[in-house]
Design a protein around this motif. Structure first.
Motif, PDB file in Angstrom:
ATOM      1  N   LEU A  43       0.599  -2.194  -7.921  1.00 41.69           N
ATOM      2  CA  LEU A  43       1.190  -1.218  -8.841  1.00 41.69           C
ATOM      3  C   LEU A  43       0.183  -0.139  -9.229  1.00 41.69           C
ATOM      4  O   LEU A  43       0.579   0.932  -9.697  1.00 41.69           O
ATOM      5  CB  LEU A  43       1.739  -1.905 -10.086  1.00 41.69           C
ATOM      6  CG  LEU A  43       2.979  -2.772  -9.855  1.00 41.69           C
ATOM      7  CD1 LEU A  43       3.389  -3.463 -11.135  1.00 41.69           C
ATOM      8  CD2 LEU A  43       4.120  -1.959  -9.289  1.00 41.69           C
ATOM      9  N   LYS A  44      -1.089  -0.401  -9.023  1.00 40.68           N
ATOM     10  CA  LYS A  44      -2.100   0.617  -9.310  1.00 40.68           C
ATOM     11  C   LYS A  44      -2.027   1.763  -8.309  1.00 40.68           C
ATOM     12  O   LYS A  44      -2.562   2.838  -8.564  1.00 40.68           O
ATOM     13  CB  LYS A  44      -3.494  -0.014  -9.329  1.00 40.68           C
ATOM     14  CG  LYS A  44      -3.665  -0.979 -10.499  1.00 40.68           C
ATOM     15  CD  LYS A  44      -5.019  -1.627 -10.502  1.00 40.68           C
ATOM     16  CE  LYS A  44      -5.149  -2.567 -11.694  1.00 40.68           C
ATOM     17  NZ  LYS A  44      -6.452  -3.233 -11.714  1.00 40.68           N
ATOM     18  N   GLU A  45      -1.371   1.554  -7.164  1.00 42.04           N
ATOM     19  CA  GLU A  45      -1.149   2.599  -6.165  1.00 42.04           C
ATOM     20  C   GLU A  45       0.288   3.100  -6.174  1.00 42.04           C
ATOM     21  O   GLU A  45       0.546   4.241  -5.803  1.00 42.04           O
ATOM     22  CB  GLU A  45      -1.434   2.066  -4.754  1.00 42.04           C
ATOM     23  CG  GLU A  45      -2.868   1.873  -4.412  1.00 42.04           C
ATOM     24  CD  GLU A  45      -3.028   1.449  -2.948  1.00 42.04           C
ATOM     25  OE1 GLU A  45      -2.114   1.692  -2.127  1.00 42.04           O
ATOM     26  OE2 GLU A  45      -4.074   0.866  -2.631  1.00 42.04           O
ATOM     27  N   ALA A  46       1.223   2.241  -6.530  1.00 46.38           N
ATOM     28  CA  ALA A  46       2.646   2.592  -6.448  1.00 46.38           C
ATOM     29  C   ALA A  46       3.004   3.661  -7.481  1.00 46.38           C
ATOM     30  O   ALA A  46       2.574   3.581  -8.626  1.00 46.38           O
ATOM     31  CB  ALA A  46       3.506   1.355  -6.680  1.00 46.38           C
ATOM     32  N   ARG A  70       0.866  -1.183   0.000  1.00 49.93           N
ATOM     33  CA  ARG A  70       0.000   0.000   0.000  1.00 49.93           C
ATOM     34  C   ARG A  70       0.899   1.228   0.000  1.00 49.93           C
ATOM     35  O   ARG A  70       1.842   1.311   0.789  1.00 49.93           O
ATOM     36  CB  ARG A  70      -0.896   0.028   1.244  1.00 49.93           C
ATOM     37  CG  ARG A  70      -1.733  -1.213   1.488  1.00 49.93           C
ATOM     38  CD  ARG A  70      -3.108  -1.191   0.870  1.00 49.93           C
ATOM     39  NE  ARG A  70      -3.614   0.132   0.606  1.00 49.93           N
ATOM     40  CZ  ARG A  70      -4.653   0.692   1.192  1.00 49.93           C
ATOM     41  NH1 ARG A  70      -5.322   0.062   2.114  1.00 49.93           N
ATOM     42  NH2 ARG A  70      -5.048   1.895   0.848  1.00 49.93           N
ATOM     43  N   TYR A  71       0.573   2.191  -0.867  1.00 48.36           N
ATOM     44  CA  TYR A  71       1.430   3.362  -1.037  1.00 48.36           C
ATOM     45  C   TYR A  71       0.608   4.638  -1.008  1.00 48.36           C
ATOM     46  O   TYR A  71      -0.548   4.655  -1.417  1.00 48.36           O
ATOM     47  CB  TYR A  71       2.195   3.269  -2.367  1.00 48.36           C
ATOM     48  CG  TYR A  71       2.990   1.998  -2.471  1.00 48.36           C
ATOM     49  CD1 TYR A  71       4.240   1.885  -1.889  1.00 48.36           C
ATOM     50  CD2 TYR A  71       2.468   0.878  -3.125  1.00 48.36           C
ATOM     51  CE1 TYR A  71       4.958   0.705  -1.960  1.00 48.36           C
ATOM     52  CE2 TYR A  71       3.182  -0.304  -3.195  1.00 48.36           C
ATOM     53  CZ  TYR A  71       4.427  -0.388  -2.611  1.00 48.36           C
ATOM     54  OH  TYR A  71       5.128  -1.559  -2.667  1.00 48.36           O
ATOM     55  N   THR A  72       1.257   5.718  -0.561  1.00 54.63           N
ATOM     56  CA  THR A  72       0.642   7.040  -0.652  1.00 54.63           C
ATOM     57  C   THR A  72       0.786   7.491  -2.103  1.00 54.63           C
ATOM     58  O   THR A  72       1.473   6.863  -2.892  1.00 54.63           O
ATOM     59  CB  THR A  72       1.353   8.052   0.267  1.00 54.63           C
ATOM     60  OG1 THR A  72       2.658   8.306  -0.251  1.00 54.63           O
ATOM     61  CG2 THR A  72       1.452   7.559   1.703  1.00 54.63           C
ATOM     62  N   ALA A 106       7.818  -2.994  -6.758  1.00 56.52           N
ATOM     63  CA  ALA A 106       6.986  -1.809  -6.549  1.00 56.52           C
ATOM     64  C   ALA A 106       7.717  -0.925  -5.549  1.00 56.52           C
ATOM     65  O   ALA A 106       8.269  -1.417  -4.562  1.00 56.52           O
ATOM     66  CB  ALA A 106       5.620  -2.214  -6.001  1.00 56.52           C
ATOM     67  N   VAL A 107       7.727   0.384  -5.809  1.00 62.81           N
ATOM     68  CA  VAL A 107       8.443   1.333  -4.943  1.00 62.81           C
ATOM     69  C   VAL A 107       7.540   2.523  -4.656  1.00 62.81           C
ATOM     70  O   VAL A 107       6.927   3.076  -5.580  1.00 62.81           O
ATOM     71  CB  VAL A 107       9.743   1.851  -5.615  1.00 62.81           C
ATOM     72  CG1 VAL A 107      10.491   2.800  -4.681  1.00 62.81           C
ATOM     73  CG2 VAL A 107      10.643   0.711  -6.056  1.00 62.81           C
ATOM     74  N   GLY A 108       7.477   2.907  -3.397  1.00 62.72           N
ATOM     75  CA  GLY A 108       6.699   4.093  -3.037  1.00 62.72           C
ATOM     76  C   GLY A 108       6.839   4.427  -1.569  1.00 62.72           C
ATOM     77  O   GLY A 108       7.550   3.752  -0.820  1.00 62.72           O
TER      78      GLY A 108
END
Length: 176
Positions: free
Chosen positions: A70-73, A16-18, A146-148
């Motif tokens: 990846l839809k959030e990252a 989960r990413y901002t 994935a990175v975030g």
């Protein structure tokens, strides 16, 4: 406890990413860490595709079913092996895995969240990402990261299991 050990023990898979983008300087530092990994014969058979285009990030789950995060990252890094740079055939997998782990640890140390998504040896994932990203045939994607900035906080997990440690011979557990 020293910083690298702290990062190793605290690292968790973040899904989960901002919405905050990852700075280009941070991506560069992750790639510097990746390229500092050991490799067979010092061949360094890796290439990296940094993905920040939202359309591409949103397309990847169509070829990799476990990449919905990846839809959030805001970014992803595809770690690839170059079969033309193999001094020792087949070791590109270990080399690129070491580079992948270095990215995960560097991201942890920087306060970024990551998750390792396996690509190779799943042929449908390899072919799908090669096509989507226009990779040459001799460039094989091993892992996608994935990175975030994390939107979840996971405490460290104690995964140490002394029953998996043997001293000198298989049937001799090491007392730790």
């Amino acid at each position: 406890m020293d910083t690298i050990l702290k990062s190793i023990l605290a690292r968790r898979s973040i899904r989960r990413y901002t919405g905050e983008p990852v700075a280009t300087g941070d991506i560069k530092e992750l790639l510097e860490a990746a390229m500092s990994a050991p490799s067979a014969g010092n061949e360094q058979p890796w290439h990296f595709v940094v993905i920040t285009d939202r359309r591409i990030l949103d397309e990847i789950p169509k070829v990799h079913p476990y990449s919905q995060m990846l839809k959030e990252a805001p970014a992803a890094i595809l770690v690839c092996g170059d079969l033309q740079r193999q001094k020792h055939k087949g070791y590109w997998v270990q080399d690129c895995a070491a580079a992948t782990e270095n990215i995960l640890l560097a991201a942890q140390a920087k306060g970024l969240g990551t998750v390792w998504l396996g690509v190779y040896p799943r042929e449908e994932r390899v072919a799908g990402l090669q096509k989507l990203l226009g990779l040459p045939e001799h460039i094989i994607p091993l892992s996608l990261i994935a990175v975030g900035h994390p939107a979840e906080n996971k405490p460290p997990a104690n995964r140490f299991d002394p029953s998996r440690v043997h001293l000198d011979r298989w049937n001799n557990p090491m007392q730790l």
